[in-house]
Design a protein around this motif. Structure first.
Motif, short mmCIF file in Angstrom:
data_model
loop_
_atom_site.label_atom_id
_atom_site.label_comp_id
_atom_site.label_asym_id
_atom_site.label_seq_id
_atom_site.Cartn_x
_atom_site.Cartn_y
_atom_site.Cartn_z
N PRO A 1 59.94 -33.32 -63.66
CA PRO A 1 61.19 -32.76 -64.21
C PRO A 1 62.42 -33.36 -63.52
N VAL A 2 63.49 -33.51 -64.31
CA VAL A 2 64.75 -33.96 -63.74
C VAL A 2 65.46 -32.76 -63.12
N SER A 3 66.29 -33.01 -62.13
CA SER A 3 67.02 -31.93 -61.48
C SER A 3 68.20 -31.53 -62.36
N PRO B 1 71.51 -27.58 -70.91
CA PRO B 1 70.48 -27.46 -71.96
C PRO B 1 69.80 -28.78 -72.29
N MET B 2 70.54 -29.90 -72.23
CA MET B 2 69.92 -31.20 -72.50
C MET B 2 68.91 -31.54 -71.41
N GLY B 3 69.27 -31.23 -70.14
CA GLY B 3 68.32 -31.46 -69.06
C GLY B 3 67.08 -30.59 -69.21
N ASP B 4 67.28 -29.34 -69.61
CA ASP B 4 66.12 -28.45 -69.85
C ASP B 4 65.26 -28.98 -70.98
N ALA B 5 65.91 -29.50 -72.04
CA ALA B 5 65.14 -30.05 -73.17
C ALA B 5 64.34 -31.28 -72.74
#
Length: 450
Positions: free
Chosen positions: A203-205, A215-219
């Motif tokens: 996962p990215v931080s 939200p884009m990072g969570d996606a």
């Protein structure tokens, strides 16, 4: 240009310019209104002053008109663009011109008896204030040209516009810098992803990311998680497939060696029979693997539709030889009383694997009965066999790939029901299992039809 930075810059600059333009127009209109009120008050004061001086009768009429409108020059005081612009006319009530200032036009300033009025004289627009001195029988008219008023408003608005034009480029630079700083987290995220090796799906931080970008990072993290799960699934699939294919191939190789070294005909025939059995098992597994790969791929299968009853009959006909080798009979009964159509390939794959499993589970001399019914716009395809059945505790796991129950017969791959589940998922259907007390299992496929 397909650039978020450029779009934001243009939008913000356009919005800022629109706000400045709106403010400029508003200031201009507001200034004009205030100038009109101030200059009207000046006209009224001048008219009242002339009327008052006339009543005192201490100076002549022309001197009064000149003094009241500021036409005389004063030593030591410089003239401005707005000096000496008031004009005055004094008329008797019988219509004779009594006196006027030097700046007054030749024509009558206004025909209105009292109050403010707007008049055009010799093509020039004037604002005039009239007052009547009843005691002396005179009408005093004081006016000024709209050119003076317009020039005053223009000078005020020009004084506002020039700083605005100077500030606007500075504002554009500040907007550009702000947009670049605002998009910096996206650029850092893109840079981090571009430098990440292909095998790194961690996962990215998202903690340092702004709320709008989080939200884009969570996606992305959700996508990485799904890709990791799919990759692990493919690894397991490859591992299981290799293991399952290895067993029949090893058996075929062994039996081929036995047949080659067989001392007699009976031993050689038994070895050849085992080779044939192993080839059949490997062939079935390869077909199932290919079917599962087709269902898992994103490539669209043939979208042609066919009649459900004819599809079932075709599957039963294809499996007749396999059933005959197992000494199992296949029966089909159509209770639907309607022509139902659905995806031909997907239904054929699902029914084939269910019926094939039923054939392999059935004892010698038994039968596999297929029945078709139509219930509430969905077709129910029931396949009943006389095999040992599926234990209730194994049903939740029976559709898992390569899963074989404890009582499963040798030769199965554990892929049949997983293929059925994948086909039904694409068809939007369901599957149910029902074990009969007298023995056997009924597997029912429920799918929507046209």
């Amino acid at each position: 240009m397909n650039s978020v930075r450029f779009r934001l810059f243009i939008i913000l600059v356009a919005a800022t310019s629109l706000v400045w333009l709106s403010a400029f127009v508003w200031v201009q209109q507001s200034t004009r209104g205030k100038v009109e009120r101030v200059l009207d008050a000046r006209l009224a004061e001048a008219g009242q002053m002339v009327s008052s001086l006339l009543s005192d009768q201490r100076i002549d009429l022309n001197t009064i008109a000149v003094a009241a409108t500021g036409a005389a020059k004063t030593d030591g005081i410089l003239e401005t663009d707005y000096s000496h612009k008031l004009s005055c006319q004094i008329w008797s009530l019988n219509g004779a011109l009594v006196g006027s200032s030097g700046s007054a036009p030749q024509g009558k300033l206004t025909d209105r008896d009292t109050g403010f009025s707007t008049n055009v004289i010799d093509g020039e627009k004037w604002r005039v204030y009239s007052v009547v001195n009843e005691a002396l029988g005179m009408r005093i008219m004081v006016g000024d040209s709209y050119k003076v008023r317009d020039r005053l408003v223009e000078d005020v608005t020009r004084g506002l516009a020039l700083p605005a034009l100077l500030v606007l480029p500075i504002m554009a630079v500040l907007i550009l810098v702000s947009v670049q700083r605002g998009l910096a987290p996206l650029e850092r995220l893109a840079s981090a992803l571009s430098q990440r090796p292909a095998e790194d799906l961690s996962p990215v931080s998202v903690a340092p990311l702004p709320r709008e970008i989080k939200p884009m990072g969570d996606a992305l993290n959700g996508l990485f998680s799904r890709v990791t799960l799919m990759r692990d699934r493919e690894k397991s699939f490859t591992s299981f497939a290799a293991h399952e294919l290895k067993t029949p191939l090893a058996a075929i190789k062994t039996q081929a060696q036995v047949a080659a070294m067989a001392p007699d005909k009976d031993t050689r025939l038994r070895a050849l029979d085992q080779i044939q059995h192993g080839v059949g098992r490997a062939d079935r597994m390869v077909r199932q693997l290919l079917a599962l790969a087709s269902l898992d791929s994103d490539d669209a299968l043939d979208e042609s539709k066919g009649q459900v009853a004819k599809i079932i009959q075709a599957v039963a006909s294809d499996l007749a030889r396999t059933a005959a080798e197992k000494q199992v009979a296949i029966g089909f009964t159509d209770h639907s009383e309607a022509v139902m159509r659905t995806h031909a390939v997907l239904l054929s794959v699902a029914v084939r694997n269910v019926v094939e499993n039923a054939i392999h589970a059935s004892p010698v001399g038994a039968s596999v009965d297929i029945s078709l019914t139509n219930e509430s716009g969905r077709c129910h395809i029931s396949v009943h066999d006389m095999g040992p059945g599926i234990p209730a505790e194994e049903i939740p796991r029976i559709s898992a790939r390569f899963y074989r129950g404890k009582g499963a017969k040798e030769g199965g791959s554990g892929l049949g029901l997983s293929i059925v589940a994948a086909a039904l998922e694409r068809l939007g259907g369901d599957i149910s299992f029902q074990r009969h007390p007298e023995g056997g299992e009924t597997v029912t496929l429920m799918i929507p039809v046209d």
